[in-house]
Scaffold this active site. Structure first.
Site, short mmCIF file in Angstrom:
data_model
loop_
_atom_site.label_atom_id
_atom_site.label_comp_id
_atom_site.label_asym_id
_atom_site.label_seq_id
_atom_site.Cartn_x
_atom_site.Cartn_y
_atom_site.Cartn_z
N ARG A 277 44.53 43.81 48.13
CA ARG A 277 45.54 42.96 47.50
C ARG A 277 46.48 42.38 48.56
NH1 ARG A 277 45.03 47.53 44.37
NH2 ARG A 277 44.43 47.28 42.18
N HIS B 182 51.25 49.47 44.06
CA HIS B 182 50.04 49.04 43.34
C HIS B 182 49.01 48.62 44.38
CE1 HIS B 182 47.49 47.41 40.24
NE2 HIS B 182 47.61 46.16 40.67
N ASP C 138 47.72 50.80 36.25
CA ASP C 138 47.13 51.94 36.97
C ASP C 138 47.13 53.20 36.09
OD1 ASP C 138 48.85 50.75 39.92
OD2 ASP C 138 46.88 50.21 39.11
N ARG D 90 44.28 53.06 33.68
CA ARG D 90 43.02 53.43 34.35
C ARG D 90 42.98 54.94 34.61
NH1 ARG D 90 43.27 48.12 38.23
NH2 ARG D 90 42.08 46.72 36.85
C1 2OP Z 1 44.15 44.96 39.30
O1 2OP Z 1 44.35 46.04 39.82
C2 2OP Z 1 44.71 42.54 39.32
O2 2OP Z 1 45.87 44.10 40.75
C3 2OP Z 1 45.21 43.91 39.49
O3 2OP Z 1 43.18 44.70 38.60
#
Ligand code: 2OP
Length: 309
Positions: A89, A176, A149, A152
């Site tokens: 990222r 992130h 996050d 997930r």
């Molecule tokens: C993701 O983790 C787009 O940063 C975002 O999917």
């Protein structure tokens, strides 16, 4: 408190608008993109599901006309390029910083009282950039990463437990980024029972690692960044603000001494309500968690140092 603007009608922005529309808590969503007709098309297609999905939310699309965003209570910034397989990222910083800088200035010009939620990556640094360029009060600038996050994390925990996700709770704090996330396995539960009662340390470490690369895993499969969960995660933050829910979410917030950190935005638990970040919640972390958070913060600060403010 009923108007929401989403900047960027790409997959994440359009998903965000769709979830906001279907949840029916906002009267109006304005979807803006720079590509001629793109946001208009996405909005029209979405509105043609209104009778099917049973919502009254009015979604309109505009091409680069910020006057139509005026008076927005919440503005979501998803614009910028997404990463490709193998990219971090952080590699998006150069291009996305100039986009986010210009977009946030345009939004504040037309909605001086708005609350901004930043999704564009590298999100923690983009959130910091919005602070530096808009000067909005710190409670009105929120970075969305931890909510995604954590979703997930719960997915991976449920998979490991063989449990329904509705039975699982857990939170990810920190940056992130694939290396900076701090999944709090110590505090995660299955219906109030610590998950360590069910899973070995080795299995929990695997859950942590799978969580941290959750975005990269999908980017490899999809050839681009994910959109359903990012869109859904940010729609939850918007709802918490618009409906004044006082819910705790891990969000990227400007720290000024909390967790022993200052002058950066990074994922920490916050109370979200009508005033945006209404409280930064300082939970007791153990030494290992503190160490991971500090290392994550150092990486975010390195990124921030690459900004041209
Ligand atoms: C993701 O983790 C787009 O940063 C975002 O999917």
């Amino acid at each position: 408190m009923r108007k929401v603007t989403v900047i960027g009608a790409g997959a994440v922005g359009a998903s965000c608008a769709e979830y906001i529309a279907i949840k029916n808590f906002a009267a109006e969503v304005v979807l803006l993109d720079i590509k001629e007709g793109f946001a208009e098309g996405k909005a029209m297609d979405l509105m043609q599901t209104a009778s099917l999905n049973g919502f009254d939310t009015k979604v309109t699309g505009v091409t680069n006309d910020y006057s139509k965003t005026a008076g927005s209570d919440v503005c979501v910034i998803t614009s910028g390029i997404a990463r490709k397989p193998g990219m971090s990222r952080d590699e998006l910083l150069g291009i996305n910083a100039s986009i986010v800088k210009s977009v946030s200035a345009s939004l504040v010009e037309h909605s001086p009282n708005t609350i901004i939620i930043v999704v564009s990556n590298p999100m923690d640094t983009m959130t910091y950039l919005v602070h530096k360029t808009t000067g909005l009060p710190k409670n009105r600038i929120i970075g969305m990463g931890g909510a995604l996050d954590s979703a997930r994390f719960k997915y991976r925990l449920a998979e490991a437990l063989g449990a329904p996700i509705s039975d699982v709770d857990g939170m990810v704090i920190g940056g992130h980024s694939d290396k900076g996330m701090v999944p709090l396995t110590r505090l995660a539960t299955r219906n109030s029972v610590p998950v360590s009662e069910f899973l070995s340390e080795e299995r929990l470490n695997q859950v942590k690692e799978d969580t941290k690369v959750g975005g990269a895993t999908l980017t490899k499969l999809l050839g681009t960044s994910a959109w359903y969960a990012p869109g859904a995660a940010v729609s939850g933050l918007v709802q918490a603000i618009i409906c004044d829910q006082k819910k705790i979410y891990p969000c990227s917030a400007l720290l000024e001494g909390e967790y022993g950190l200052s002058d950066l935005c990074i994922g920490v638990p916050v109370v979200l309500g009508k005033d945006g970040i209404e409280k930064i919640v300082e939970i007791n972390l153990n030494d290992a968690e503190k160490e991971h958070l500090a290392a994550s913060a150092a990486a975010v600060k390195t990124n921030n140092g690459n900004l041209e403010l």
